[in-house]
Design a protein around this motif. Structure first.
Motif, PDB file in Angstrom:
ATOM      1  N   GLY A  20       3.757  -5.892  -8.049  1.00  0.00           N
ATOM      2  CA  GLY A  20       4.595  -7.053  -7.753  1.00  0.00           C
ATOM      3  C   GLY A  20       4.431  -7.525  -6.323  1.00  0.00           C
ATOM      4  O   GLY A  20       4.377  -8.739  -6.064  1.00  0.00           O
ATOM      5  N   LEU A  21       4.329  -6.571  -5.380  1.00  0.00           N
ATOM      6  CA  LEU A  21       4.175  -6.946  -3.977  1.00  0.00           C
ATOM      7  C   LEU A  21       2.828  -7.616  -3.717  1.00  0.00           C
ATOM      8  O   LEU A  21       2.746  -8.615  -2.973  1.00  0.00           O
ATOM      9  N   PHE A  22       1.759  -7.085  -4.299  1.00  0.00           N
ATOM     10  CA  PHE A  22       0.441  -7.716  -4.111  1.00  0.00           C
ATOM     11  C   PHE A  22       0.403  -9.095  -4.759  1.00  0.00           C
ATOM     12  O   PHE A  22      -0.216 -10.031  -4.230  1.00  0.00           O
ATOM     13  N   GLU A  23       1.046  -9.233  -5.908  1.00  0.00           N
ATOM     14  CA  GLU A  23       1.105 -10.564  -6.539  1.00  0.00           C
ATOM     15  C   GLU A  23       1.872 -11.537  -5.648  1.00  0.00           C
ATOM     16  O   GLU A  23       1.532 -12.731  -5.565  1.00  0.00           O
ATOM     17  N   GLY A  24       2.909 -11.048  -4.953  1.00  0.00           N
ATOM     18  CA  GLY A  24       3.640 -11.891  -4.008  1.00  0.00           C
ATOM     19  C   GLY A  24       2.770 -12.338  -2.853  1.00  0.00           C
ATOM     20  O   GLY A  24       2.838 -13.495  -2.411  1.00  0.00           O
TER      21      GLY A  24
ATOM     22  N   GLN B  25      -3.847  -2.409 -11.376  1.00  0.00           N
ATOM     23  CA  GLN B  25      -3.805  -2.826 -12.782  1.00  0.00           C
ATOM     24  C   GLN B  25      -4.650  -1.888 -13.644  1.00  0.00           C
ATOM     25  O   GLN B  25      -4.262  -1.520 -14.757  1.00  0.00           O
ATOM     26  N   TYR B  26      -5.786  -1.509 -13.140  1.00  0.00           N
ATOM     27  CA  TYR B  26      -6.667  -0.595 -13.879  1.00  0.00           C
ATOM     28  C   TYR B  26      -6.006   0.765 -14.047  1.00  0.00           C
ATOM     29  O   TYR B  26      -6.037   1.362 -15.129  1.00  0.00           O
TER      30      TYR B  26
ATOM     31  N   LYS C  36       0.833  -1.207   0.000  1.00  0.00           N
ATOM     32  CA  LYS C  36       0.000   0.000   0.000  1.00  0.00           C
ATOM     33  C   LYS C  36       0.863   1.250   0.000  1.00  0.00           C
ATOM     34  O   LYS C  36       0.544   2.241  -0.668  1.00  0.00           O
ATOM     35  N   ARG C  37       1.974   1.214   0.753  1.00  0.00           N
ATOM     36  CA  ARG C  37       2.869   2.373   0.797  1.00  0.00           C
ATOM     37  C   ARG C  37       3.448   2.661  -0.581  1.00  0.00           C
ATOM     38  O   ARG C  37       3.495   3.802  -1.038  1.00  0.00           O
ATOM     39  N   GLU C  38       3.874   1.616  -1.281  1.00  0.00           N
ATOM     40  CA  GLU C  38       4.420   1.794  -2.635  1.00  0.00           C
ATOM     41  C   GLU C  38       3.353   2.359  -3.583  1.00  0.00           C
ATOM     42  O   GLU C  38       3.645   3.220  -4.418  1.00  0.00           O
ATOM     43  N   ALA C  39       2.128   1.882  -3.410  1.00  0.00           N
ATOM     44  CA  ALA C  39       1.041   2.380  -4.259  1.00  0.00           C
ATOM     45  C   ALA C  39       0.793   3.861  -3.994  1.00  0.00           C
ATOM     46  O   ALA C  39       0.623   4.656  -4.927  1.00  0.00           O
ATOM     47  N   LEU C  40       0.784   4.254  -2.713  1.00  0.00           N
ATOM     48  CA  LEU C  40       0.557   5.657  -2.356  1.00  0.00           C
ATOM     49  C   LEU C  40       1.681   6.560  -2.842  1.00  0.00           C
ATOM     50  O   LEU C  40       1.463   7.740  -3.125  1.00  0.00           O
ATOM     51  N   LEU C  41       2.872   6.007  -2.952  1.00  0.00           N
ATOM     52  CA  LEU C  41       4.027   6.780  -3.452  1.00  0.00           C
ATOM     53  C   LEU C  41       4.049   6.835  -4.978  1.00  0.00           C
ATOM     54  O   LEU C  41       4.949   7.438  -5.562  1.00  0.00           O
ATOM     55  N   GLY C  42       3.076   6.214  -5.600  1.00  0.00           N
ATOM     56  CA  GLY C  42       3.015   6.239  -7.056  1.00  0.00           C
ATOM     57  C   GLY C  42       3.870   5.199  -7.732  1.00  0.00           C
ATOM     58  O   GLY C  42       4.024   5.210  -8.956  1.00  0.00           O
ATOM     59  N   LYS C  43       4.424   4.265  -6.978  1.00  0.00           N
ATOM     60  CA  LYS C  43       5.258   3.200  -7.551  1.00  0.00           C
ATOM     61  C   LYS C  43       4.362   2.007  -7.901  1.00  0.00           C
ATOM     62  O   LYS C  43       4.350   0.973  -7.226  1.00  0.00           O
ATOM     63  N   THR C  44       3.614   2.191  -8.972  1.00  0.00           N
ATOM     64  CA  THR C  44       2.573   1.229  -9.330  1.00  0.00           C
ATOM     65  C   THR C  44       3.125  -0.151  -9.635  1.00  0.00           C
ATOM     66  O   THR C  44       2.617  -1.174  -9.151  1.00  0.00           O
ATOM     67  N   ASP C  45       4.168  -0.224 -10.452  1.00  0.00           N
ATOM     68  CA  ASP C  45       4.720  -1.536 -10.832  1.00  0.00           C
ATOM     69  C   ASP C  45       5.228  -2.295  -9.611  1.00  0.00           C
ATOM     70  O   ASP C  45       5.009  -3.507  -9.479  1.00  0.00           O
ATOM     71  N   GLU C  46       5.916  -1.564  -8.710  1.00  0.00           N
ATOM     72  CA  GLU C  46       6.430  -2.208  -7.512  1.00  0.00           C
ATOM     73  C   GLU C  46       5.283  -2.722  -6.643  1.00  0.00           C
ATOM     74  O   GLU C  46       5.338  -3.840  -6.091  1.00  0.00           O
ATOM     75  N   ALA C  47       4.222  -1.900  -6.518  1.00  0.00           N
ATOM     76  CA  ALA C  47       3.077  -2.297  -5.700  1.00  0.00           C
ATOM     77  C   ALA C  47       2.378  -3.513  -6.296  1.00  0.00           C
ATOM     78  O   ALA C  47       1.975  -4.433  -5.564  1.00  0.00           O
TER      79      ALA C  47
ATOM     80  N   ASN D 240      -4.160  -1.650 -17.486  1.00  0.00           N
ATOM     81  CA  ASN D 240      -4.280  -3.093 -17.758  1.00  0.00           C
ATOM     82  C   ASN D 240      -5.663  -3.564 -17.321  1.00  0.00           C
ATOM     83  O   ASN D 240      -5.826  -4.165 -16.251  1.00  0.00           O
ATOM     84  N   THR D 241      -6.657  -3.288 -18.140  1.00  0.00           N
ATOM     85  CA  THR D 241      -8.034  -3.549 -17.719  1.00  0.00           C
ATOM     86  C   THR D 241      -8.336  -5.043 -17.599  1.00  0.00           C
ATOM     87  O   THR D 241      -9.024  -5.463 -16.654  1.00  0.00           O
ATOM     88  N   ALA D 242      -7.867  -5.848 -18.552  1.00  0.00           N
ATOM     89  CA  ALA D 242      -8.178  -7.282 -18.511  1.00  0.00           C
ATOM     90  C   ALA D 242      -7.647  -7.952 -17.236  1.00  0.00           C
ATOM     91  O   ALA D 242      -8.398  -8.668 -16.546  1.00  0.00           O
ATOM     92  N   PRO D 243      -6.363  -7.750 -16.849  1.00  0.00           N
ATOM     93  CA  PRO D 243      -5.898  -8.331 -15.580  1.00  0.00           C
ATOM     94  C   PRO D 243      -6.649  -7.776 -14.380  1.00  0.00           C
ATOM     95  O   PRO D 243      -6.862  -8.493 -13.391  1.00  0.00           O
TER      96      PRO D 243
END
Length: 516
Positions: free
Chosen positions: A50-54, A73-74, A37-48, A78-81
């Motif tokens: 990867g962490l949620f997928e982990g 993803q949205y 969540k912290r990575e997402a809030l910092l705008g690091k979408t790709d990193e976030a 990346n709408t389909a994922p």
């Protein structure tokens, strides 16, 4: 349709914090979730992502993580994922938040049938909630399944009874498919259910008129007047069905229309509707006699509705289209005093002030317009003209550059502004029109900018003096008038023009040395 987002703790509570004592695995998952969540809030979408997928590799049933993954993803396009992740979350824990977001994703992806199916399940789960039916039908309409959409509306009607909004929706669908008989029956059923509602009869009459079924429309309007003798819409509709010789299109005297305009119990928009054919005639022909006739009527409208901007604007339009620019500008000013939120009125006023050489007010209202509409290139354009016509070419070019940035994606507009930039340069160095395409200048070849440039290189006393009037505050034009008068030996007239140029805020370096 909007996605309602719950607080993170509410989403997490059922799966991560339900137990008073957490295992080491659960503690680690909690830490990973917070880090993601912290990575997402910092705008690091790709990193976030990867962490949620982990997290999901270790806990595939973690629906809050699936929900957050879908959101990321949205956001990443990346709408389909995103849909796949959210479908899993919804399957694990069905709730309104997930359903609303999933519907939004289906809409974005154009998966209208899936959206309809989603809401079909919600209807089964809660048949008393009207919004689910409406959303299901909306998806079906997008999927071009009109027949099924109507069936959904009818199912809702079975739940809540005949309803004006549902009737309108079904009626529109029948009209769209060309089934006018069923479209008519929908409105007739609404009237049967609510026989005292005059507005529903107006809907049916309007439908008949749209189908050129004048006899049926007239019958309905007569019904309305039997119920409500003072109903103005029905009265006017019946008048339209049998126009009198005094109507605007008939060309006779306007006594009947004047009487209507004088009535305080008649809606302003209905009055404007009666005036509109005459106004349009004036706009298309510029006929002054016709305009004078219309102005008499419009002044009565203004008298009865002194606090309504529309009445003032009509006067402005009639003056403008009959080439009475000074009076038009005054009417548009009055319009803005009543309502300054309508951009077209501002643009029309600025155009009128420019064409009428009212440069001082052009600058004044240009500056005011920028405060309200800072993203309109036309405002910068007219404001630039106001500055140019007092000789402040630095400010004029700065304003013009702002307009050019705004229209950079519009080749036609960009080319026109390029011509204006060249015109400002020629004004500054006194070189006249030159190779500039006058047709692309604001207002065209007979408007002030093109006229001034031509007069710079080949001044004509008769032409210049014909442009003058008491409201003229075009400082550069006034200075040129003074020059022509001075060359003709009319020193007193020249001094008067120079004084007026100074009073208009001239920044011309050449004016200072002239006798004023």
């Amino acid at each position: 349709m909007r996605t309602t987002l719950l607080l993170l703790l509410v989403l997490l509570a059922p799966s991560l914090f339900a137990q008073a004592e957490m295992t080491e695995k659960e503690v680690n998952l909690q830490k990973q979730f917070i880090e993601a969540k912290r990575e997402a809030l910092l705008g690091k979408t790709d990193e976030a992502i990867g962490l949620f997928e982990g997290i999901l590799e270790n806990d595939p049933e973690n629906d809050p993580a699936l929900f957050e993954l879908a959101r990321l993803q949205y956001a990443a396009g990346n709408t389909a994922p995103a849909i796949n992740a959210l479908k899993q979350a919804y399957a694990i824990r069905p709730n309104e938040v997930y359903a609303a977001f999933l519907a939004e994703l289906y809409l974005a992806a154009g998966r209208y049938r899936d959206g309809a199916d989603l809401y079909a399940t919600l209807v089964k789960r809660n048949p008393a909630e009207p919004e689910n039916y409406l959303e299901q039908a909306a998806f079906l309409v997008r999927a071009q399944d009109t027949k099924e959409a109507i069936r959904v509306y009818e199912a809702l009607e079975d739940e809540i009874g005949i309803n004006a909004e549902l009737t309108r929706r079904k009626h529109a669908l029948y009209v769209g498919t060309g089934d006018m008989k069923r479209a008519e029956r929908e409105l007739a059923a609404l009237i049967e259910a609510f026989p005292d509602q005059v507005d529903y009869r107006h809907l049916l009459a309007g439908f008949y008129r749209s189908q050129d079924e004048d006899k049926q429309a007239r019958e309905v309007y007569e019904q309305i007047l039997r119920m409500e003798p003072a109903d103005v819409r029905a009265q006017l509709a019946l008048q339209d069905a049998a126009p009198s010789a005094g109507s605007p299109s008939g060309g006779g005297d306007d006594g009947e229309l004047m009487a209507l305009l004088a009535r305080t119990d008649v809606d302003l928009d209905l009055k404007i509707g009666k005036l509109l054919p005459l106004i349009n005639q004036v706009a298309s022909t510029g006929d002054r006699t016709l305009a004078d006739r219309a102005l008499t009527l419009a002044e009565e409208l203004r008298r009865v509705h002194p606090d309504d901007a529309k009445a003032a604007a009509i006067l402005g339009d009639l003056y403008y289209h009959s080439d009475r620019l000074t009076e038009a500008a005054e009417a548009y000013r009055a319009t803005l005093e009543l309502d300054d939120t309508v951009y077209p009125v501002w643009e029309q006023l600025l155009a009128t002030l420019y064409l009428d050489n009212q440069s001082v007010d052009l600058r004044k209202y240009g500056e005011e317009a920028l405060d309200i509409f800072p993203n309109r290139p036309s405002v910068y354009l007219y404001y630039a003209l106001g500055e140019a016509f007092r000789g402040d070419f630095g400010e004029a070019n700065s304003l013009l550059q702002q307009a050019q940035l705004m229209v950079s994606a519009n080749p036609e507009a960009a080319e026109a502004l390029k011509e204006m930039a060249a015109a400002l340069s020629n004004m500054d160095d006194g070189s006249g029109l030159g190779d500039i395409n006058a047709a692309q200048l604001p207002g065209g070849p007979e408007a002030p900018l093109a006229v001034y440039l031509r007069q710079l290189s080949d001044p004509s006393a008769a032409t210049l003096l014909s442009l003058d009037h008491p409201a003229n505050t075009n400082a550069l034009l006034l200075e040129l008038m003074g020059d022509v008068s001075s060359d003709a030996g009319n020193k007193e007239d020249a001094a008067g023009y120079y004084r007026r140029a100074k009073a208009a805020g001239s920044k011309s370096s050449s004016l200072a040395g002239k006798n004023s």
